[in-house]
Design a protein around this motif. Structure first.
Motif, short mmCIF file in Angstrom:
data_model
loop_
_atom_site.label_atom_id
_atom_site.label_comp_id
_atom_site.label_asym_id
_atom_site.label_seq_id
_atom_site.Cartn_x
_atom_site.Cartn_y
_atom_site.Cartn_z
N SER A 243 0.85 -1.19 0.00
CA SER A 243 0.00 0.00 0.00
C SER A 243 0.88 1.24 0.00
O SER A 243 2.10 1.17 0.21
N ALA A 244 0.27 2.39 -0.22
CA ALA A 244 1.02 3.65 -0.22
C ALA A 244 1.67 3.88 1.14
O ALA A 244 2.81 4.37 1.23
N THR A 245 0.97 3.52 2.21
CA THR A 245 1.52 3.68 3.56
C THR A 245 2.74 2.78 3.76
O THR A 245 3.76 3.18 4.34
N GLN A 246 2.64 1.54 3.26
CA GLN A 246 3.77 0.60 3.38
C GLN A 246 4.96 1.06 2.56
O GLN A 246 6.11 0.91 3.00
N VAL A 247 4.72 1.59 1.37
CA VAL A 247 5.81 2.09 0.54
C VAL A 247 6.53 3.23 1.24
O VAL A 247 7.77 3.31 1.24
N SER A 248 5.77 4.11 1.85
CA SER A 248 6.37 5.23 2.58
C SER A 248 7.21 4.74 3.75
O SER A 248 8.33 5.22 3.98
N ALA A 249 6.68 3.77 4.50
CA ALA A 249 7.42 3.23 5.64
C ALA A 249 8.66 2.48 5.17
O ALA A 249 9.73 2.56 5.78
N LEU A 250 8.53 1.75 4.07
CA LEU A 250 9.66 1.01 3.51
C LEU A 250 10.76 1.97 3.07
O LEU A 250 11.95 1.73 3.33
N ALA A 251 10.38 3.06 2.40
CA ALA A 251 11.37 4.05 1.97
C ALA A 251 12.09 4.65 3.17
O ALA A 251 13.31 4.87 3.13
N ASN A 252 11.36 4.89 4.23
CA ASN A 252 11.95 5.46 5.44
C ASN A 252 12.95 4.49 6.07
O ASN A 252 14.06 4.88 6.47
N ASP A 253 12.57 3.20 6.14
CA ASP A 253 13.47 2.21 6.73
C ASP A 253 14.70 1.96 5.86
O ASP A 253 15.81 1.74 6.36
N LEU A 254 14.51 1.98 4.54
CA LEU A 254 15.66 1.84 3.64
C LEU A 254 16.62 3.01 3.82
O LEU A 254 17.85 2.83 3.82
N SER A 255 16.08 4.21 3.96
CA SER A 255 16.92 5.39 4.14
C SER A 255 17.71 5.30 5.44
O SER A 255 18.90 5.65 5.49
N LYS A 256 17.06 4.83 6.50
CA LYS A 256 17.77 4.67 7.77
C LYS A 256 18.90 3.66 7.65
O LYS A 256 20.01 3.88 8.15
N ALA A 257 18.62 2.55 6.96
CA ALA A 257 19.64 1.52 6.77
C ALA A 257 20.81 2.06 5.97
O ALA A 257 21.98 1.82 6.30
N SER A 258 20.52 2.82 4.91
CA SER A 258 21.58 3.39 4.07
C SER A 258 22.45 4.36 4.86
O SER A 258 23.68 4.39 4.71
N THR A 259 21.81 5.17 5.72
CA THR A 259 22.55 6.13 6.53
C THR A 259 23.47 5.42 7.52
O THR A 259 24.63 5.80 7.70
N GLU A 260 22.97 4.35 8.15
CA GLU A 260 23.79 3.60 9.09
C GLU A 260 24.95 2.90 8.38
O GLU A 260 26.08 2.88 8.88
N LEU A 261 24.69 2.36 7.20
CA LEU A 261 25.74 1.69 6.45
C LEU A 261 26.80 2.66 5.96
O LEU A 261 27.98 2.32 5.89
N ALA A 262 26.39 3.87 5.62
CA ALA A 262 27.33 4.85 5.06
C ALA A 262 28.47 5.16 6.02
O ALA A 262 29.58 5.49 5.59
N SER A 263 28.21 5.05 7.32
CA SER A 263 29.25 5.39 8.30
C SER A 263 30.35 4.33 8.38
O SER A 263 31.43 4.59 8.92
N THR A 264 30.08 3.12 7.86
CA THR A 264 31.07 2.05 7.96
C THR A 264 31.44 1.43 6.62
O THR A 264 32.56 0.95 6.47
N VAL A 265 30.52 1.45 5.66
CA VAL A 265 30.75 0.65 4.45
C VAL A 265 31.85 1.21 3.56
O VAL A 265 32.55 0.45 2.90
N VAL A 266 32.04 2.52 3.53
CA VAL A 266 33.05 3.09 2.64
C VAL A 266 34.44 2.65 3.03
O VAL A 266 35.33 2.46 2.20
N SER A 267 34.66 2.39 4.32
CA SER A 267 35.99 1.98 4.79
C SER A 267 36.37 0.57 4.37
O SER A 267 37.54 0.20 4.44
N VAL A 268 35.38 -0.22 3.92
CA VAL A 268 35.69 -1.59 3.53
C VAL A 268 35.85 -1.74 2.03
O VAL A 268 36.08 -2.83 1.53
N ARG A 269 35.71 -0.68 1.27
CA ARG A 269 35.81 -0.77 -0.18
C ARG A 269 37.25 -1.00 -0.61
O ARG A 269 38.17 -0.53 -0.01
#
Length: 269
Positions: A243-269
């Motif tokens: 649903s539209a509500t689920q898509v919005s929540a999914l986008a929010n959770d994906l963004s949070k995950a990306s932000t958390e990963l950004a702080s560590t993932v670049v150092s392993v490249r």
């Protein structure tokens, strides 16, 4: 970072590392695998030997070993060779080992379980393509099939909007790449560029049935310190299940995950 320092000749002799000696059989085997991997059609022994300037008998001997190891396969009717299933197994092992794949997997498993989507971690390669480097599939009876190691055009779907929004590309470069894309319900370039701007503003992109009819894709970038996309996260689900509500929540959770990963993932490249 590699630091090159000048030293006296005597010191160089004392501190030089072990010399890597060429192993002709290994070098030739790798050359054959690369040639077959880049060839649009299977090749015969003579074609391979001529291209790589090998003695045909030597080429045949190496091919037989590669076939025995399932890295190369032979068509018995034509006597032509192509890469075998063993190469795919090796590639998948490489994609699974360490770095971004290990870091992103727990996030993908959580998203797939909670939203009933196929969740992916991808790595773009300029404007050419992106590769699926990590994957998690929901346990729902109906899910979308994606294979680890799959390649997609870099600008396609929701992650493509992220590539365009968070890359140093000119409008002309984006238009050229966009025109080569194949969509089931293609947007106009102008409409797509507006969505790219929206992606830049919100930090996530959404594809509602453009790439594949009836399918919603949500994508987010994992950014480096210069705010350039180095990896991406994507969640793929059926429009009828999100649903539209689920898509919005999914986008929010994906963004949070990306932000958390950004702080560590670049150092392993």
């Amino acid at each position: 970072m590699v630091v090159i320092r000048k030293a006296a000749q005597n010191d160089e002799k004392k501190t030089a590392g072990p010399r890597v000696r060429p192993v002709p059989a290994v070098t030739r085997s790798i050359a054959i695998l690369r040639l077959l991997g880049n060839s649009a059609a299977p090749l015969g022994v003579k074609a391979i030997a001529d291209e790589l300037q090998l003695v045909p008998s030597t080429c045949l001997h190496i091919l037989r070993v590669l076939v025995d190891e399932e890295l190369v396969k032979i068509d018995a009717s034509t006597k032509r060779y192509s890469v075998g299933a063993g190469m795919l197994s090796l590639a998948r092992s490489a994609l699974k080992s360490g770095g971004f794949s290990d870091l992103v997997q727990p996030y993908l498993d959580d998203l797939a379980s909670r939203y009933g989507v196929t969740a992916m971690g991808v790595e773009p390669s300029g404007l050419k393509h992106m590769v699926v480097k990590a994957l998690s599939v929901s346990e729902l009876p109906v899910s979308l099939h994606v294979e680890l190691g799959s390649r997609f055009p870099a600008l396609i779907s929701a992650t493509g909007r992220c590539v365009a929004a968070f890359g140093d590309y000119t409008p002309a470069e984006l238009k050229s790449g966009f025109e080569s894309l194949r969509w089931q319900n293609p947007p106009t370039f102008e409409a797509w560029m507006k969505e790219v701007d929206t992606t830049r503003t919100h930090g996530y992109g959404i594809d509602r049935g453009n790439y594949i009819a009836g399918v919603t894709v949500v994508g987010t970038p994992v950014l480096d310190s210069k705010q350039r996309m180095v990896f991406g996260l994507a969640a793929v689900g059926l429009m009828s299940q999100l649903s539209a509500t689920q898509v919005s929540a999914l986008a929010n959770d994906l963004s949070k995950a990306s932000t958390e990963l950004a702080s560590t993932v670049v150092s392993v490249r």
